[in-house]
Design a protein around this motif. Sequence first.
Motif, PDB file in Angstrom:
ATOM      1  N   VAL A 226     108.569  33.411  42.835  1.00  0.00           N
ATOM      2  CA  VAL A 226     108.421  32.264  43.338  1.00  0.00           C
ATOM      3  C   VAL A 226     108.367  32.606  44.579  1.00  0.00           C
ATOM      4  O   VAL A 226     108.597  33.031  45.900  1.00  0.00           O
ATOM      5  N   VAL A 227     107.384  32.279  45.613  1.00  0.00           N
ATOM      6  CA  VAL A 227     106.476  31.624  46.397  1.00  0.00           C
ATOM      7  C   VAL A 227     106.646  30.190  47.114  1.00  0.00           C
ATOM      8  O   VAL A 227     106.279  29.107  46.243  1.00  0.00           O
ATOM      9  N   ALA A 228     107.140  30.086  48.000  1.00  0.00           N
ATOM     10  CA  ALA A 228     107.704  28.279  48.631  1.00  0.00           C
ATOM     11  C   ALA A 228     106.265  27.986  49.138  1.00  0.00           C
ATOM     12  O   ALA A 228     105.287  28.849  49.714  1.00  0.00           O
ATOM     13  N   VAL A 229     106.258  26.651  49.326  1.00  0.00           N
ATOM     14  CA  VAL A 229     105.015  26.358  50.089  1.00  0.00           C
ATOM     15  C   VAL A 229     105.897  25.159  50.576  1.00  0.00           C
ATOM     16  O   VAL A 229     106.608  24.334  50.906  1.00  0.00           O
ATOM     17  N   TYR A 230     105.091  25.384  52.089  1.00  0.00           N
ATOM     18  CA  TYR A 230     105.479  24.703  53.160  1.00  0.00           C
ATOM     19  C   TYR A 230     104.392  23.226  53.143  1.00  0.00           C
ATOM     20  O   TYR A 230     103.234  23.810  53.232  1.00  0.00           O
ATOM     21  N   SER A 237     109.660  24.539  59.142  1.00  0.00           N
ATOM     22  CA  SER A 237     108.366  23.314  58.776  1.00  0.00           C
ATOM     23  C   SER A 237     109.137  23.150  57.303  1.00  0.00           C
ATOM     24  O   SER A 237     109.586  23.884  56.301  1.00  0.00           O
ATOM     25  N   GLU A 238     109.078  22.155  56.827  1.00  0.00           N
ATOM     26  CA  GLU A 238     109.569  21.502  55.569  1.00  0.00           C
ATOM     27  C   GLU A 238     109.263  21.808  54.866  1.00  0.00           C
ATOM     28  O   GLU A 238     108.270  22.377  54.237  1.00  0.00           O
ATOM     29  N   ARG A 239     110.561  22.308  53.787  1.00  0.00           N
ATOM     30  CA  ARG A 239     109.920  23.437  51.869  1.00  0.00           C
ATOM     31  C   ARG A 239     109.594  21.606  51.064  1.00  0.00           C
ATOM     32  O   ARG A 239     110.442  21.297  51.295  1.00  0.00           O
ATOM     33  N   LEU A 240     107.970  21.805  50.582  1.00  0.00           N
ATOM     34  CA  LEU A 240     107.428  21.012  50.278  1.00  0.00           C
ATOM     35  C   LEU A 240     107.710  21.481  48.633  1.00  0.00           C
ATOM     36  O   LEU A 240     108.028  19.877  47.521  1.00  0.00           O
ATOM     37  N   GLY A 241     107.714  22.813  47.294  1.00  0.00           N
ATOM     38  CA  GLY A 241     107.734  23.178  46.150  1.00  0.00           C
ATOM     39  C   GLY A 241     107.664  24.646  46.403  1.00  0.00           C
ATOM     40  O   GLY A 241     107.378  25.522  46.946  1.00  0.00           O
ATOM     41  N   GLU A 268      95.350  25.089  47.764  1.00  0.00           N
ATOM     42  CA  GLU A 268      94.727  23.854  46.724  1.00  0.00           C
ATOM     43  C   GLU A 268      95.383  22.107  47.246  1.00  0.00           C
ATOM     44  O   GLU A 268      96.106  23.104  46.231  1.00  0.00           O
ATOM     45  N   GLY A 269      94.552  21.036  46.930  1.00  0.00           N
ATOM     46  CA  GLY A 269      95.986  20.593  46.975  1.00  0.00           C
ATOM     47  C   GLY A 269      96.385  19.885  47.797  1.00  0.00           C
ATOM     48  O   GLY A 269      97.146  18.711  47.778  1.00  0.00           O
ATOM     49  N   GLY A 270      97.658  20.927  48.637  1.00  0.00           N
ATOM     50  CA  GLY A 270      98.389  20.406  50.070  1.00  0.00           C
ATOM     51  C   GLY A 270      99.291  21.492  50.369  1.00  0.00           C
ATOM     52  O   GLY A 270      99.528  22.275  49.455  1.00  0.00           O
ATOM     53  N   GLY A 271      99.692  21.937  51.263  1.00  0.00           N
ATOM     54  CA  GLY A 271     100.413  22.744  51.696  1.00  0.00           C
ATOM     55  C   GLY A 271     100.134  23.517  51.706  1.00  0.00           C
ATOM     56  O   GLY A 271      98.861  24.477  52.036  1.00  0.00           O
ATOM     57  N   PHE A 272     100.394  24.700  53.130  1.00  0.00           N
ATOM     58  CA  PHE A 272     100.983  26.202  53.259  1.00  0.00           C
ATOM     59  C   PHE A 272     102.159  27.469  52.581  1.00  0.00           C
ATOM     60  O   PHE A 272     102.893  27.039  52.226  1.00  0.00           O
TER      61      PHE A 272
END
Length: 758
Positions: A226-230, A237-241, A268-272
Amino acid sequence: MAKQGPRRQAHGICVGATPTTEFELAHVRATLAVFRAARASRPLAGAFVDRFTSGSEVLSARARASRRFADAFTEGSELLFRVGACFFLALRRRRQPDLARFFTRIVSYAMHWVMSRPRLVFWFGLCSLGLACTPDAPSPAETQAVPPTEEAGPAEVDPTIAAEAEAGERTTEAEPAAEAGEDEPELEDPGTAEPEAPPGYGVFKFPTEPLTDEQLTLHAAAGYEVVAVYAKPDMDSERLGFLRIGTRVRAGERVVNEDCHKGWYPLEGGGFACASKGLMVDERPPFMSYEPAPARLDQPFPYDWAYVRQWNTPMWWQVPNTEQLLATREKRAVLELERLRLEAELRGDPPPVAPTKPAVKPTKPAAGDGGGETGGALPAVDDDDGAGGDTGEPAVIEDGANPSGDDGGDDGGDDGGDDGGDDGGNPEPVEEKEPISIPLSPTPWLEKGYYLSLGETIRDGSRSYWRTARGGVVEKGSAHGVDPKDYQGAELTRSMSFPVGFVMAKNGTKLLRLGDDDKLHATGKNLEKRTFLDLGEEVQIGGQTYFSVIPYERPVEGADADGGEDAGAEAGEEAGAEAGEVAPAAEDSLFVKADVMRLPDLQPIPKGLEPWDRWIDVDITKQMLVAYEGARPVYVTLVSTGKKGTNEEPFETPTGRYRVRSKQITSNMDGTTATDGNYAIQDVPWVMYFEGSYALHGAFWHQSFGYVRSHGCVNLGPTDARWLFLWSTPFVPDHWHGVTASADNPGTTIVIRRSEAS
């Protein structure tokens, strides 16, 4: 009288009631000027309102209705004024001052009552001035008032108004009468127009603008499970997925921050995502020794599964060689002996005898490695939000490593050396045997009954292994593949309405037809249990209650979305989707017994939701789920909620109003129960968490839908779960495996309730 005639024509008051004083004449002139100004202002007000309402059919319809009301009110007011003025002047002319004063007092009181209520004046003025638009057809007076020079010359027209006129929204010409035999077009009732969701409804909204193709100069891959996207390049910051291991995306340039020493990368698409937490980034697509198979998003089953058949089944992160396999079996024998000893102790039986040392048939090693296929270490999980696994860095074991003194190695190695005693000679020293390093995974010993998601089959000489979808390796003889079960309810078309229902008789029921003799006869078709039916009227025939049956065919779009599978009666046999179709009958009137049907109850839209919002209703009593878009039901199916359990360990699904908190294409689920023991299922499909560990999700291991079964979750057939997953909000962005709901990306409302038993 010669002077009074022209004055009467000029002011148009009434015959025989010409104003007698200059004050009265001025009053009449001013009042008529107000009416002429109101009539002249209608085109301007109409253009203004049409501009405001051109983007909405509902607002346009309401504006047209308000225009008609304002026009009628203005014309009526002018008519009442003319009649009242005529009556007043007639009284004055006939020397009736008392009656005139009485009439004036009544009018004054009425005007005082109106003017003393500012709210009424405000709303009436707003309605009259803002919505007193141009009538559909000009009045004769207005038509005659247009100079011929203006009719002949071209006029500048507002493009918005011209477009609306072409579309039929605005017109200054009378509509031609319908020809004989033609049906007049039906006017849409603005009150019954079905509301539509705004553009982009449910699409995930990122806090920052996504990068352009020119800015996506790097390639990235998820190296952890699992690699978290912030939302921002910041761990706080908020975790998006999150991304699943093996997922490949493009990325932008590195962003330096102290909490991620390898750097953050915009995706790509958004998030870090953080490169120190499993994101591999390179100018070229990063290399992976084993690239897991992606989830099958276009099918009800994202993966295949295997059922663990033996207790203490080992799972490795690479294919073991012969020595490693022997050491693993020796260790497993010790664990099994301990398990059997505990079971015997609980039963009061004598302890079991230790088994003989297991043997391993030698096998030819795979070319190039002396011990079979190898792969990268099975990554640990840095996510604890329903995805399973531990958090933090993965425990990497180097390929071929064999460290001395490894506590995690096998204890079966015998030192076989001398204890240092002097036997009077000089014996040759015996070299100590190093412990064998076993490449066990972070979850090394599996219990019987566990489910594994599968990626591929590995052949190593005469031995076969499963490689799981998460990178583990298990002997094929210890886990056998399963045939996943499915069930599908019904997607409701716009032409369908309640009642609908499911056949719930144990052995199904017969489909009946009404014959010419007004009696019911069998059609020869038997409806299986859980068959979905679109029902009509409830009727009494021969003292029994029946429902008429409306022939139902599944929407073509739904069949295509589910991989082209026909979920009719044939699918009921193939995949357990017993909600079969009733083939259309040309002339027969079809019926089914009412007492074999289970019907959902139509529910009102919950408070606080918009008319287009999507929401889900779960009835625990009837074990049914209905998905709604506003007030319209769009999907109905059977479910399995939590069973009763015990007072110490209840499993009942909690009732209440919730929202989807997170969505995951698949999620590991495990637990320990006193009644059912331990359980673990890898990659449960189409998971929608709504409260803690409670979720709506697909269940491929049973077909008991319509009855309680679970440990608290709402079990669905995988086809149903997939439909709801793709339909519910927020939508999962491309390449992601899971998404988290938030205030900017609200989850679909879920209402779980108990209905009154019928």
